[in-house]
Design a protein around this motif. Structure first.
Motif, PDB file in Angstrom:
ATOM      1  N   LYS A   1     -14.271   3.687   2.621  1.00  0.00           N
ATOM      2  CA  LYS A   1     -14.544   3.305   4.008  1.00  0.00           C
ATOM      3  C   LYS A   1     -14.401   1.787   4.132  1.00  0.00           C
ATOM      4  CE  LYS A   1     -16.123   7.340   5.542  1.00  0.00           C
ATOM      5  NZ  LYS A   1     -15.542   8.084   6.602  1.00  0.00           N
ATOM      6  N   ALA A   2     -13.679   1.347   5.137  1.00  0.00           N
ATOM      7  CA  ALA A   2     -13.496  -0.096   5.370  1.00  0.00           C
ATOM      8  C   ALA A   2     -14.151  -0.466   6.689  1.00  0.00           C
ATOM      9  CB  ALA A   2     -12.012  -0.446   5.397  1.00  0.00           C
ATOM     10  N   PHE A   3     -14.896  -1.567   6.660  1.00  0.00           N
ATOM     11  CA  PHE A   3     -15.529  -2.026   7.891  1.00  0.00           C
ATOM     12  C   PHE A   3     -15.294  -3.513   8.093  1.00  0.00           C
ATOM     13  CE2 PHE A   3     -18.889  -2.279   4.648  1.00  0.00           C
ATOM     14  CZ  PHE A   3     -19.402  -3.555   4.829  1.00  0.00           C
ATOM     15  N   ILE A   4     -15.153  -3.876   9.366  1.00  0.00           N
ATOM     16  CA  ILE A   4     -15.069  -5.274   9.764  1.00  0.00           C
ATOM     17  C   ILE A   4     -16.484  -5.759  10.002  1.00  0.00           C
ATOM     18  CG2 ILE A   4     -14.457  -6.773  11.721  1.00  0.00           C
ATOM     19  CD1 ILE A   4     -11.811  -5.202  11.907  1.00  0.00           C
ATOM     20  N   ILE A   5     -16.769  -6.952   9.520  1.00  0.00           N
ATOM     21  CA  ILE A   5     -18.072  -7.570   9.759  1.00  0.00           C
ATOM     22  C   ILE A   5     -17.806  -8.990  10.245  1.00  0.00           C
ATOM     23  CG2 ILE A   5     -18.317  -8.191   7.315  1.00  0.00           C
ATOM     24  CD1 ILE A   5     -21.387  -7.714   7.699  1.00  0.00           C
ATOM     25  N   ALA A   6     -18.333  -9.310  11.431  1.00  0.00           N
ATOM     26  CA  ALA A   6     -18.051 -10.616  12.026  1.00  0.00           C
ATOM     27  C   ALA A   6     -19.195 -11.046  12.941  1.00  0.00           C
ATOM     28  CB  ALA A   6     -16.759 -10.565  12.839  1.00  0.00           C
ATOM     29  N   ALA A   7     -19.374 -12.332  13.001  1.00  0.00           N
ATOM     30  CA  ALA A   7     -20.269 -12.927  13.999  1.00  0.00           C
ATOM     31  C   ALA A   7     -19.379 -13.485  15.099  1.00  0.00           C
ATOM     32  CB  ALA A   7     -21.106 -14.031  13.380  1.00  0.00           C
TER      33      ALA A   7
ATOM     34  N   LEU B   1      -1.358  -7.380  -1.998  1.00  0.00           N
ATOM     35  CA  LEU B   1      -1.114  -5.967  -1.731  1.00  0.00           C
ATOM     36  C   LEU B   1      -1.253  -5.672  -0.241  1.00  0.00           C
ATOM     37  CD1 LEU B   1      -3.265  -4.304  -4.573  1.00  0.00           C
ATOM     38  CD2 LEU B   1      -0.775  -4.603  -4.523  1.00  0.00           C
ATOM     39  N   SER B   2      -0.593  -4.619   0.199  1.00  0.00           N
ATOM     40  CA  SER B   2      -0.805  -4.169   1.574  1.00  0.00           C
ATOM     41  C   SER B   2      -2.246  -3.664   1.680  1.00  0.00           C
ATOM     42  CB  SER B   2       0.169  -3.043   1.922  1.00  0.00           C
ATOM     43  OG  SER B   2      -0.226  -1.845   1.257  1.00  0.00           O
ATOM     44  N   PRO B   3      -2.805  -3.632   2.886  1.00  0.00           N
ATOM     45  CA  PRO B   3      -4.159  -3.103   3.028  1.00  0.00           C
ATOM     46  C   PRO B   3      -4.314  -1.691   2.443  1.00  0.00           C
ATOM     47  CG  PRO B   3      -3.574  -4.273   5.012  1.00  0.00           C
ATOM     48  CD  PRO B   3      -2.326  -4.209   4.151  1.00  0.00           C
ATOM     49  N   ALA B   4      -3.339  -0.802   2.672  1.00  0.00           N
ATOM     50  CA  ALA B   4      -3.422   0.565   2.146  1.00  0.00           C
ATOM     51  C   ALA B   4      -3.405   0.564   0.621  1.00  0.00           C
ATOM     52  CB  ALA B   4      -2.278   1.418   2.692  1.00  0.00           C
ATOM     53  N   GLN B   5      -2.551  -0.257   0.015  1.00  0.00           N
ATOM     54  CA  GLN B   5      -2.502  -0.340  -1.445  1.00  0.00           C
ATOM     55  C   GLN B   5      -3.803  -0.899  -2.005  1.00  0.00           C
ATOM     56  OE1 GLN B   5       1.119  -2.779  -1.502  1.00  0.00           O
ATOM     57  NE2 GLN B   5       2.051  -1.241  -2.840  1.00  0.00           N
ATOM     58  N   LEU B   6      -4.364  -1.895  -1.338  1.00  0.00           N
ATOM     59  CA  LEU B   6      -5.612  -2.492  -1.795  1.00  0.00           C
ATOM     60  C   LEU B   6      -6.735  -1.454  -1.767  1.00  0.00           C
ATOM     61  CD1 LEU B   6      -7.289  -4.909  -2.747  1.00  0.00           C
ATOM     62  CD2 LEU B   6      -7.641  -5.488  -0.336  1.00  0.00           C
ATOM     63  N   LEU B   7      -6.851  -0.696  -0.680  1.00  0.00           N
ATOM     64  CA  LEU B   7      -7.887   0.326  -0.593  1.00  0.00           C
ATOM     65  C   LEU B   7      -7.714   1.383  -1.682  1.00  0.00           C
ATOM     66  CD1 LEU B   7      -8.760  -1.021   2.057  1.00  0.00           C
ATOM     67  CD2 LEU B   7      -9.005   1.251   3.005  1.00  0.00           C
ATOM     68  N   LYS B   8      -6.475   1.771  -1.939  1.00  0.00           N
ATOM     69  CA  LYS B   8      -6.206   2.766  -2.981  1.00  0.00           C
ATOM     70  C   LYS B   8      -6.634   2.229  -4.348  1.00  0.00           C
ATOM     71  CE  LYS B   8      -2.586   5.768  -4.742  1.00  0.00           C
ATOM     72  NZ  LYS B   8      -1.186   6.168  -4.662  1.00  0.00           N
ATOM     73  N   GLU B   9      -6.314   0.979  -4.631  1.00  0.00           N
ATOM     74  CA  GLU B   9      -6.692   0.358  -5.904  1.00  0.00           C
ATOM     75  C   GLU B   9      -8.217   0.277  -6.042  1.00  0.00           C
ATOM     76  OE1 GLU B   9      -6.287  -4.125  -7.123  1.00  0.00           O
ATOM     77  OE2 GLU B   9      -4.382  -3.111  -7.585  1.00  0.00           O
ATOM     78  N   LEU B  10      -8.883  -0.145  -4.980  1.00  0.00           N
ATOM     79  CA  LEU B  10     -10.345  -0.263  -5.022  1.00  0.00           C
ATOM     80  C   LEU B  10     -11.010   1.100  -5.197  1.00  0.00           C
ATOM     81  CD1 LEU B  10     -10.867  -2.971  -2.277  1.00  0.00           C
ATOM     82  CD2 LEU B  10     -11.187  -3.252  -4.754  1.00  0.00           C
ATOM     83  N   GLU B  11     -10.459   2.115  -4.548  1.00  0.00           N
ATOM     84  CA  GLU B  11     -10.994   3.465  -4.693  1.00  0.00           C
ATOM     85  C   GLU B  11     -10.851   3.940  -6.142  1.00  0.00           C
ATOM     86  OE1 GLU B  11     -11.015   7.526  -2.099  1.00  0.00           O
ATOM     87  OE2 GLU B  11      -9.102   6.483  -2.273  1.00  0.00           O
TER      88      GLU B  11
ATOM     89  N   GLY C   1      -4.666   0.872  10.588  1.00  0.00           N
ATOM     90  CA  GLY C   1      -5.430   2.089  10.849  1.00  0.00           C
ATOM     91  C   GLY C   1      -6.455   2.405   9.770  1.00  0.00           C
ATOM     92  N   LEU C   2      -6.948   1.377   9.087  1.00  0.00           N
ATOM     93  CA  LEU C   2      -7.835   1.585   7.941  1.00  0.00           C
ATOM     94  C   LEU C   2      -9.294   1.224   8.198  1.00  0.00           C
ATOM     95  CD1 LEU C   2      -5.398   0.170   5.247  1.00  0.00           C
ATOM     96  CD2 LEU C   2      -5.886   2.582   5.754  1.00  0.00           C
ATOM     97  N   VAL C   3      -9.615   0.789   9.402  1.00  0.00           N
ATOM     98  CA  VAL C   3     -10.978   0.355   9.709  1.00  0.00           C
ATOM     99  C   VAL C   3     -11.762   1.523  10.303  1.00  0.00           C
ATOM    100  CG1 VAL C   3     -12.395  -1.232  11.067  1.00  0.00           C
ATOM    101  CG2 VAL C   3     -10.219  -2.026  10.091  1.00  0.00           C
TER     102      VAL C   3
END
Length: 178
Positions: free
Chosen positions: A3-9, A91-101, A124-126
């Protein structure tokens, strides 16, 4: 799936900074900092752009910090550099998420700046967006996103972090490049 989430003030007028050299810690509340630290440590891994990393100046302890930097990623690969709390990637965002998973992570905190927020949302990953609304106005500055995009959000929770600061949690229904 991770799961990916944006966190911002953000300010009440929707800015994440007045300029590229200003860290959000210069103007955000103690309540926001406390939430940010707790939520990113809970995720265990966070990603940011080179500009955001430069405003911080060092890896935040207690979680893996990943910085998007093509040149640094090339140097790390050549030198086989791998730090426990700091990595550079291209890495692309999709590749990064796959690696982290594959490494066992279940969540990724996307911590800015606007280019990184935009890149992950367009991919489309958030899943979730956490926005801390600070009682400030900048009038102009750096927006949360830096390119045209559309996303449908569902408000999940509204929480007062203190008497002046509100946390909004949105679920991303569909988003990115529509």
């Amino acid at each position: 799936m991770i799961k990916a989430f944006i966190i911002a003030a953000i300010t009440a007028d929707g800015f994440i900074a007045e300029n590229n050299n200003e860290p959000s810690t210069a103007w955000t509340s103690k309540a926001d900092k406390k939430f940010f630290i707790a939520r990113t440590k809970e995720a265990g891994v966070m990603v940011m752009g080179q500009t955001t990393y430069n405003t911080i100046g060092w890896p935040l302890p207690g979680r893996l910090n990943i910085v998007y930097s093509f040149e640094a990623a090339k140097r790390n690969a050549a030198n086989k550099v791998d730090h426990k709390e700091l990595r550079f990637t291209d890495l692309s965002p999709a590749q990064l998420l796959k690696e982290l998973e594959q490494e066992g992570y279940q969540e990724l905190a996307i911590c800015g700046g606007s280019s990184i927020y935009t890149m992950f949302l367009k991919a489309g990953l958030v899943d979730t967006i956490y926005l801390t609304m600070e009682p400030k106005l900048f009038g102009q500055g750096i927006k949360l996103f830096n390119d045209k995009l559309k996303a449908d959000l569902e408000l999940k929770t509204v929480k007062n972090l203190d008497e002046k600061v509100v946390l909004l949690e949105y679920q991303v229904k569909n988003g990115g490049n529509h």
